[in-house]
Enzyme design. Structure first.
Site, PDB file in Angstrom:
ATOM      1  N   HIS A 234      40.377  44.230  39.877  1.00 44.11           N
ATOM      2  CA  HIS A 234      39.299  43.550  39.446  1.00 44.11           C
ATOM      3  C   HIS A 234      39.316  41.982  39.858  1.00 44.11           C
ATOM      4  O   HIS A 234      40.383  41.407  39.628  1.00 44.11           O
ATOM      5  CB  HIS A 234      38.609  43.483  38.477  1.00 44.11           C
ATOM      6  CG  HIS A 234      38.403  42.704  37.485  1.00 44.11           C
ATOM      7  ND1 HIS A 234      40.322  43.597  36.854  1.00 44.11           N
ATOM      8  CD2 HIS A 234      38.752  41.740  36.472  1.00 44.11           C
ATOM      9  CE1 HIS A 234      39.781  42.697  35.503  1.00 44.11           C
ATOM     10  NE2 HIS A 234      39.265  41.748  35.637  1.00 44.11           N
TER      11      HIS A 234
ATOM     12  N   HIS B  39      33.111  46.756  33.476  1.00 42.22           N
ATOM     13  CA  HIS B  39      33.917  45.508  33.359  1.00 42.22           C
ATOM     14  C   HIS B  39      32.789  44.630  34.360  1.00 42.22           C
ATOM     15  O   HIS B  39      32.625  43.632  34.435  1.00 42.22           O
ATOM     16  CB  HIS B  39      35.500  45.110  33.408  1.00 42.22           C
ATOM     17  CG  HIS B  39      35.835  44.800  33.434  1.00 42.22           C
ATOM     18  ND1 HIS B  39      35.008  43.107  31.533  1.00 42.22           N
ATOM     19  CD2 HIS B  39      36.353  43.243  33.916  1.00 42.22           C
ATOM     20  CE1 HIS B  39      35.597  42.455  31.804  1.00 42.22           C
ATOM     21  NE2 HIS B  39      36.944  42.108  32.730  1.00 42.22           N
TER      22      HIS B  39
ATOM     23  N   HIS C   8      45.817  42.462  28.331  1.00 46.21           N
ATOM     24  CA  HIS C   8      45.424  42.027  27.113  1.00 46.21           C
ATOM     25  C   HIS C   8      46.005  42.476  26.219  1.00 46.21           C
ATOM     26  O   HIS C   8      46.147  43.688  25.984  1.00 46.21           O
ATOM     27  CB  HIS C   8      43.601  41.420  27.041  1.00 46.21           C
ATOM     28  CG  HIS C   8      43.698  40.316  28.654  1.00 46.21           C
ATOM     29  ND1 HIS C   8      43.503  39.690  29.083  1.00 46.21           N
ATOM     30  CD2 HIS C   8      42.547  41.055  29.433  1.00 46.21           C
ATOM     31  CE1 HIS C   8      43.020  38.425  29.338  1.00 46.21           C
ATOM     32  NE2 HIS C   8      42.404  39.736  30.327  1.00 46.21           N
TER      33      HIS C   8
ATOM     34  N   HIS D  60      38.281  38.746  38.813  1.00 49.60           N
ATOM     35  CA  HIS D  60      38.547  38.482  37.675  1.00 49.60           C
ATOM     36  C   HIS D  60      39.524  36.941  37.714  1.00 49.60           C
ATOM     37  O   HIS D  60      40.903  37.362  38.474  1.00 49.60           O
ATOM     38  CB  HIS D  60      38.477  38.638  36.092  1.00 49.60           C
ATOM     39  CG  HIS D  60      36.980  38.854  36.271  1.00 49.60           C
ATOM     40  ND1 HIS D  60      36.639  39.344  35.144  1.00 49.60           N
ATOM     41  CD2 HIS D  60      36.036  38.697  36.380  1.00 49.60           C
ATOM     42  CE1 HIS D  60      35.393  39.946  34.230  1.00 49.60           C
ATOM     43  NE2 HIS D  60      34.973  39.359  35.751  1.00 49.60           N
TER      44      HIS D  60
ATOM     45  N   ASP E  93      41.749  35.643  36.623  1.00 45.61           N
ATOM     46  CA  ASP E  93      42.811  35.241  35.394  1.00 45.61           C
ATOM     47  C   ASP E  93      44.085  36.852  35.335  1.00 45.61           C
ATOM     48  O   ASP E  93      45.018  36.767  35.159  1.00 45.61           O
ATOM     49  CB  ASP E  93      42.474  35.735  33.438  1.00 45.61           C
ATOM     50  CG  ASP E  93      41.618  36.645  33.672  1.00 45.61           C
ATOM     51  OD1 ASP E  93      41.025  37.301  34.233  1.00 45.61           O
ATOM     52  OD2 ASP E  93      42.116  37.650  32.387  1.00 45.61           O
ATOM     53  N   HIS E  94      43.069  37.294  36.731  1.00 43.02           N
ATOM     54  CA  HIS E  94      43.496  38.649  37.677  1.00 43.02           C
ATOM     55  C   HIS E  94      44.298  38.104  38.493  1.00 43.02           C
ATOM     56  O   HIS E  94      45.151  38.852  39.473  1.00 43.02           O
ATOM     57  CB  HIS E  94      43.209  39.650  37.361  1.00 43.02           C
ATOM     58  CG  HIS E  94      42.790  40.333  35.619  1.00 43.02           C
ATOM     59  ND1 HIS E  94      43.121  41.323  35.407  1.00 43.02           N
ATOM     60  CD2 HIS E  94      41.818  40.145  35.004  1.00 43.02           C
ATOM     61  CE1 HIS E  94      43.232  41.552  33.884  1.00 43.02           C
ATOM     62  NE2 HIS E  94      42.719  40.799  34.075  1.00 43.02           N
TER      63      HIS E  94
ATOM     64  N   ASP F 246      40.963  45.358  32.752  1.00 37.65           N
ATOM     65  CA  ASP F 246      40.176  45.339  31.526  1.00 37.65           C
ATOM     66  C   ASP F 246      39.215  46.667  31.689  1.00 37.65           C
ATOM     67  O   ASP F 246      38.020  46.552  30.703  1.00 37.65           O
ATOM     68  CB  ASP F 246      39.444  44.151  31.677  1.00 37.65           C
ATOM     69  CG  ASP F 246      40.727  43.144  32.092  1.00 37.65           C
ATOM     70  OD1 ASP F 246      41.871  42.764  31.800  1.00 37.65           O
ATOM     71  OD2 ASP F 246      40.289  41.642  31.532  1.00 37.65           O
TER      72      ASP F 246
END
Length: 252
Positions: A54, A111, A166, A56, A58-59, A128
């Protein structure tokens, strides 16, 4: 059979590294390129592809630097999200062949509006959407969409290994034991996870079978979970239970 290891990033992210015996590899959700490059160069691994679940940061934050370092690699990600650097977009029903394994794509919306997961040879890389003892926040999707996605993952074989993105397990279990306080499997699992974390070890991967036994978000049709949620707000079905449970966790 591919080897799977984690590359820690930021404070609690896992970037998953899959490699074969020929020193070729792929990475899943590289939010930061630096630890990936350091790991691959230390092990003399050749990156051939990136899988993104996805959008975001941090990915996805490491895509640009990794494609500069390995310009021939393929970058796969969700069709329904705008992610810079993708070379191939995917949706449920698609599959890709990498390193001798087939990766089937699942839509796991909730998410984010286009979140996908990758299923291969008894392993699911779910970003996530599903965490051990918990699930992702609903930043873009609806409770109905997320519950459908979680039930899709719940339907996988119990032995399927779950590689989420995570290390949230200990925190999730503090909430889970508040909700499902009579669940012996959950209590025993929490003790095991606390021991692992106290020794600096990862709690991931988990399995679908474990999560079905201990994760309240996969147990919204369970009488004890529904009873606990009902003490906060009357609920009559699985979706109402999930919706209230997610709100409860958001403010826990």
């Amino acid at each position: 059979m591919l080897s799977v290891t984690s590359i820690p990033a930021f404070t609690d992210n896992y970037i998953w590294l899959l490699n074969n015996d020929e020193n070729q590899c792929i990475v899943v959700d590289p939010g930061d390129a630096a630890p990936v490059i350091e790991c691959l160069e230390a092990s003399s691994l050749q990156l051939i592809a990136i899988l993104i679940t996805h959008h975001h940061a941090d990915h996805t934050g490491g895509i640009n630097a990794l494609t500069e370092r390995w310009p021939e690699i393929k970058v796969y990600g969700p069709e329904k999200e705008n992610i810079r650097g993708l070379t191939h977009t995917l949706t449920e029903g698609d599959s890709i062949d990498l390193l001798g394994e087939t990766f089937d794509v699942l839509d796991v919306i909730g998410h984010t509006r286009g979140h996908i997961a990758y299923l291969t040879a008894g392993k699911v890389f779910c970003g996530d959407t599903l965490f051990s003892g918990g699930c992702g926040r609903l930043f873009e999707g609806t409770p109905e969409q997320m519950l459908r996605s979680l039930n899709k993952l719940k339907s996988l074989p119990d032995e399927t290994k779950v590689y989420c993105a995570h290390e949230y397990t200990a925190s999730n279990l503090r909430f889970a034991t508040t909700v499902d306080y009579g669940n012996k499997a959950l209590i025993d699992y929490q003790k095991n996870v606390n021991e692992l974390r106290n020794n600096g070890l990862s709690s991931i991967p988990t399995t679908i079978g474990v999560e079905k036994a201990i994760n309240p978000f996969l147990r919204c049709d369970n009488r004890d979970v529904m009873f606990s949620v009902n003490n906060r707000k009357p609920v009559t079905n699985e979706l109402e239970t999930f919706t209230e449970l997610r709100l409860w966790k958001d403010n826990f």
